[in-house]
Design a protein around this motif. Structure first.
Motif, PDB file in Angstrom:
ATOM      1  N   GLY A   9       0.816  -1.204   0.000  1.00 23.45           N
ATOM      2  CA  GLY A   9       0.000   0.000   0.000  1.00 23.45           C
ATOM      3  C   GLY A   9       0.851   1.256   0.000  1.00 23.45           C
ATOM      4  N   GLY A  10       0.189   2.393  -0.145  1.00 22.38           N
ATOM      5  CA  GLY A  10       0.903   3.660  -0.141  1.00 22.38           C
ATOM      6  C   GLY A  10       0.061   4.782  -0.692  1.00 22.38           C
ATOM      7  N   LEU A  11       0.738   5.884  -0.985  1.00 22.83           N
ATOM      8  CA  LEU A  11       0.102   7.088  -1.528  1.00 22.83           C
ATOM      9  C   LEU A  11       0.442   7.192  -3.006  1.00 22.83           C
ATOM     10  N   VAL A  12      -0.577   7.411  -3.829  1.00 24.10           N
ATOM     11  CA  VAL A  12      -0.374   7.510  -5.272  1.00 24.10           C
ATOM     12  C   VAL A  12      -1.331   8.555  -5.829  1.00 24.10           C
ATOM     13  N   GLN A  13      -0.938   9.186  -6.913  1.00 27.45           N
ATOM     14  CA  GLN A  13      -1.818  10.155  -7.562  1.00 27.45           C
ATOM     15  C   GLN A  13      -2.866   9.439  -8.397  1.00 27.45           C
ATOM     16  N   ALA A  14      -3.974  10.113  -8.600  1.00 30.87           N
ATOM     17  CA  ALA A  14      -5.026   9.565  -9.455  1.00 30.87           C
ATOM     18  C   ALA A  14      -4.452   9.208 -10.824  1.00 30.87           C
ATOM     19  N   GLY A  15      -4.847   8.049 -11.328  1.00 31.66           N
ATOM     20  CA  GLY A  15      -4.326   7.558 -12.593  1.00 31.66           C
ATOM     21  C   GLY A  15      -3.124   6.658 -12.444  1.00 31.66           C
ATOM     22  N   GLY A  16      -2.554   6.615 -11.253  1.00 31.24           N
ATOM     23  CA  GLY A  16      -1.383   5.800 -11.001  1.00 31.24           C
ATOM     24  C   GLY A  16      -1.719   4.355 -10.698  1.00 31.24           C
ATOM     25  N   SER A  17      -0.679   3.593 -10.339  1.00 29.73           N
ATOM     26  CA  SER A  17      -0.821   2.165 -10.097  1.00 29.73           C
ATOM     27  C   SER A  17      -0.131   1.766  -8.800  1.00 29.73           C
ATOM     28  N   LEU A  18      -0.635   0.703  -8.207  1.00 29.19           N
ATOM     29  CA  LEU A  18      -0.011   0.057  -7.060  1.00 29.19           C
ATOM     30  C   LEU A  18      -0.234  -1.441  -7.197  1.00 29.19           C
ATOM     31  N   ARG A  19       0.679  -2.221  -6.606  1.00 29.68           N
ATOM     32  CA  ARG A  19       0.471  -3.659  -6.525  1.00 29.68           C
ATOM     33  C   ARG A  19       0.533  -4.093  -5.077  1.00 29.68           C
ATOM     34  N   LEU A  20      -0.547  -4.702  -4.619  1.00 32.51           N
ATOM     35  CA  LEU A  20      -0.612  -5.244  -3.271  1.00 32.51           C
ATOM     36  C   LEU A  20      -0.238  -6.719  -3.304  1.00 32.51           C
ATOM     37  N   SER A  21       0.381  -7.181  -2.223  1.00 33.09           N
ATOM     38  CA  SER A  21       0.727  -8.588  -2.069  1.00 33.09           C
ATOM     39  C   SER A  21       0.136  -9.122  -0.780  1.00 33.09           C
ATOM     40  N   CYS A  22      -0.229 -10.396  -0.808  1.00 37.76           N
ATOM     41  CA  CYS A  22      -0.741 -11.073   0.381  1.00 37.76           C
ATOM     42  C   CYS A  22       0.012 -12.386   0.523  1.00 37.76           C
ATOM     43  N   ASN A 109     -18.236 -14.582   5.474  1.00 34.23           N
ATOM     44  CA  ASN A 109     -17.925 -15.983   5.170  1.00 34.23           C
ATOM     45  C   ASN A 109     -16.432 -16.293   5.296  1.00 34.23           C
ATOM     46  N   TYR A 110     -15.615 -15.283   5.319  1.00 38.81           N
ATOM     47  CA  TYR A 110     -14.171 -15.496   5.289  1.00 38.81           C
ATOM     48  C   TYR A 110     -13.635 -15.850   6.672  1.00 38.81           C
ATOM     49  N   ASN A 111     -12.676 -16.773   6.670  1.00 34.85           N
ATOM     50  CA  ASN A 111     -12.193 -17.351   7.920  1.00 34.85           C
ATOM     51  C   ASN A 111     -10.930 -16.671   8.454  1.00 34.85           C
ATOM     52  N   TYR A 112     -10.126 -16.124   7.567  1.00 36.46           N
ATOM     53  CA  TYR A 112      -8.858 -15.536   7.981  1.00 36.46           C
ATOM     54  C   TYR A 112      -8.683 -14.188   7.297  1.00 36.46           C
ATOM     55  N   TRP A 113      -8.101 -13.261   8.039  1.00 37.58           N
ATOM     56  CA  TRP A 113      -7.905 -11.896   7.542  1.00 37.58           C
ATOM     57  C   TRP A 113      -6.496 -11.415   7.853  1.00 37.58           C
ATOM     58  N   GLY A 114      -5.968 -10.596   6.942  1.00 38.41           N
ATOM     59  CA  GLY A 114      -4.738  -9.896   7.235  1.00 38.41           C
ATOM     60  C   GLY A 114      -5.025  -8.636   8.037  1.00 38.41           C
ATOM     61  N   GLN A 115      -3.969  -7.907   8.338  1.00 44.92           N
ATOM     62  CA  GLN A 115      -4.101  -6.715   9.172  1.00 44.92           C
ATOM     63  C   GLN A 115      -4.487  -5.487   8.362  1.00 44.92           C
ATOM     64  N   GLY A 116      -4.390  -5.575   7.049  1.00 41.24           N
ATOM     65  CA  GLY A 116      -4.766  -4.467   6.171  1.00 41.24           C
ATOM     66  C   GLY A 116      -3.588  -3.598   5.787  1.00 41.24           C
ATOM     67  N   THR A 117      -3.713  -2.975   4.617  1.00 37.62           N
ATOM     68  CA  THR A 117      -2.707  -2.040   4.141  1.00 37.62           C
ATOM     69  C   THR A 117      -3.418  -0.828   3.551  1.00 37.62           C
ATOM     70  N   GLN A 118      -2.950   0.358   3.894  1.00 39.68           N
ATOM     71  CA  GLN A 118      -3.618   1.595   3.492  1.00 39.68           C
ATOM     72  C   GLN A 118      -3.243   1.957   2.058  1.00 39.68           C
ATOM     73  N   VAL A 119      -4.258   2.265   1.265  1.00 38.56           N
ATOM     74  CA  VAL A 119      -4.076   2.805  -0.077  1.00 38.56           C
ATOM     75  C   VAL A 119      -4.739   4.172  -0.118  1.00 38.56           C
TER      76      VAL A 119
END
Length: 123
Positions: A9-22, A109-119
């Motif tokens: 996660g992170g800060l990005v300008q509109a129109g930009g891209s990010l890739r999240l991983s789990c 319905n989901y059994n397991y969750w991560g802690q989350g990442t801010q976008v």
């Protein structure tokens, strides 16, 4: 027990891209699917995308279809969320989740969750 850890996660300008991983650890063999949800301030957690564990089928929320892509590597770990053409309304905490059974689209319905990442997408 299963542990899920998001990153990217992170800060990005509109129109930009990010890739999240789990990254998942523990007994991952019992998954039916893995998904990404998001929650913006003052709003309910909402479904973003899901990938089924065996077939690798993918499904998306209408709001992200054509802009986001969920994928995994051949070892099925980690799971990625490539986010392109980001909009300010995509700003949220993004969560990775694992599902044993039931509908893909409901967070309860989901059994397991991560802690989350801010976008955060700035205009």
């Amino acid at each position: 027990q299963v542990q899920l850890v998001e990153s990217g996660g992170g800060l990005v300008q509109a129109g930009g891209s990010l890739r999240l991983s789990c990254a998942a650890s523990g007994r991952t063999v019992s998954y039916r699917a893995m998904a990404w949800f998001r929650q913006a301030p003052g709003k309910e957690r909402e479904f973003v995308a899901v990938i089924t564990w065996t077939a690798g089928s993918t499904y998306y929320a209408d709001s992200v279809k054509g802009r986001f892509t969920i994928s995994r590597d051949n070892a099925k770990n980690p799971v990625y969320l490539q986010m392109n053409s980001l909009k300010p309304e995509d700003t949220a905490v993004y969560y990775c989740a694992a599902l044993r059974s039931g509908s893909y689209y409901y967070s309860n319905n989901y059994n397991y969750w991560g802690q989350g990442t801010q976008v955060t997408v700035s205009s």
